[in-house]
Design an enzyme around this catalytic site. Structure first.
Site, short mmCIF file in Angstrom:
data_model
loop_
_atom_site.label_atom_id
_atom_site.label_comp_id
_atom_site.label_asym_id
_atom_site.label_seq_id
_atom_site.Cartn_x
_atom_site.Cartn_y
_atom_site.Cartn_z
N HIS A 125 -44.51 -10.67 11.32
CA HIS A 125 -45.09 -12.06 11.44
C HIS A 125 -46.83 -11.53 11.28
CE1 HIS A 125 -45.18 -16.29 13.09
NE2 HIS A 125 -46.39 -16.10 12.61
N GLU A 168 -38.18 -13.59 17.33
CA GLU A 168 -39.21 -12.61 17.34
C GLU A 168 -39.61 -11.95 18.58
OE1 GLU A 168 -42.53 -14.28 14.98
OE2 GLU A 168 -41.23 -14.95 13.45
N ARG A 222 -42.31 -20.72 8.89
CA ARG A 222 -41.75 -20.51 10.21
C ARG A 222 -40.35 -20.06 10.00
NH1 ARG A 222 -46.02 -19.80 11.95
NH2 ARG A 222 -46.92 -20.74 13.54
#
Length: 339
Positions: free
Chosen positions: A292, A273, A244
């Site tokens: 991601h 993000e 994370r």
């Protein structure tokens, strides 16, 4: 999608209401076909969560719809179970849900192998200096050079959940020496034997050529890799984050890259993000930025839906669900430390 057959004993019972919150066409209607006759199914986008919460008994979140779910939580009077099509659940652990009786499960088991493969690719890319090879090819430049061996280098994995374990097993097969840090120290781990505790992080970092972050985001892990951790890293080592984003203090990492303490970083997750276009990570030649995507191997949507379908059978039969999430801890039962 077929209606329930009259010969099916479940037709005599009230079918539970299932709301699937999806992004675009994920999951596809074909993926949902196998469960459509067992539930009262409604499919909505993230913005439609508020319209279905008053009746939904089951919520299949695709992807996280936490802001809308929290905003409309007072309407979730019938909700009993939330399943997320992700392994991480930090975005879903808002106060009202954590303190409720609603069950939460995740998609543990779907993403471990793809993430581990992605991670091994990054380690190989650093050791073999693929970036320079690609650059020289674009320049029509024939320049022989030597690269590093990956075997017998030392890898530190922070996080001993399913993803960290798969990374560790695969790394060992490539000849790396693997050390694992988890919440609690122990000497009888089934995969690694000795697992260090979080208090050992700063003594393990100086001896590690590669550091892979595979932790969930909790109060304990937020900002874990800050200035002290970066300064403790072995000079010339590499950092890979497939956990994370907020686990890493990005300012501290940039300082470590500028000082040469960190030779390179591969980051699949970020504090914000999408990563803002003005962020300095984009232009650093020794930083790999990916959006991601380390878990997203082709076909993962079908596999994740199949896992949910299996759990749905358990729910309908009154059996315990798999992949339960410890809402107070903020991760799945098998994540991070396994005790």
């Amino acid at each position: 999608m077929k209606p329930v057959s009259g010969s099916d004993h479940r037709a005599k019972l009230r079918k539970p209401s299932l709301a699937v919150v999806r992004d675009g066409e994920n999951p596809s209607d074909d993926c949902l076909e196998s469960i459509a006759d067992q539930v009262d199914l409604v499919v909505v986008s993230e913005g439609g969560v508020g319209n279905i919460l008053d009746e939904a008994e089951i919520l299949f979140v695709w992807p996280f719809a936490a802001p809308q779910l929290q905003k409309n939580w007072q309407s979730a009077r019938a909700l009993k179970w939330v399943h997320t099509a992700t392994a991480g659940v930090d975005g879903l652990m808002f106060k009202e849900l954590r303190e409720s009786d609603v069950l939460v499960t995740n998609s543990r088991g779907v993403f471990e192998r793809p993430i581990a493969e992605y991670t091994m690719g990054l380690l190989l890319a650093f050791a073999k200096d693929f970036r320079t090879t690609f650059k020289f090819q674009e320049e029509f430049r024939w320049e022989h050079r030597e690269t590093a061996r990956l075997d017998r280098t030392k890898l530190l994995i922070v996080g001993a959940g399913p993803i960290g374990r798969e990374v560790g097993r695969m790394a060992r097969n490539l000849g790396l020496e693997v050390t694992v840090v988890a919440r609690h120290r122990r000497t009888d781990d089934a995969d690694f034997g000795v697992v260090l505790g979080i208090e050992d992080l700063y003594t393990a970092l100086p001896d590690s050529d590669f550091v892979v972050l595979a932790t969930p985001l909790t109060d304990e892990t937020r900002g874990m890799i800050g200035f002290r951790a970066i300064e403790s890293m072995k000079a010339g080592s590499y950092l890979v984050n497939i956990g994370r984003g907020p686990v890493v203090d990005e300012g501290a990492l940039l300082a470590g890259l500028d000082a040469g303490r960190v030779a390179g970083a591969a980051l699949d997750v970020f504090e914000h993000e999408p990563l803002p276009q003005e962020h300095p990570f984009w232009t650093r030649s020794n930083v790999v930025v990916s959006p991601h995507m380390s878990a997203d191997a082709r076909g993962w949507q079908t596999i994740a839906t199949s896992l949910f379908s299996d759990n749905l059978q358990r729910y309908l039969a009154g059996e315990p669900l798999i992949n339960s999430v410890n809402k107070l801890a903020g991760y799945g039962s098998g994540d991070l430390s396994r005790g």
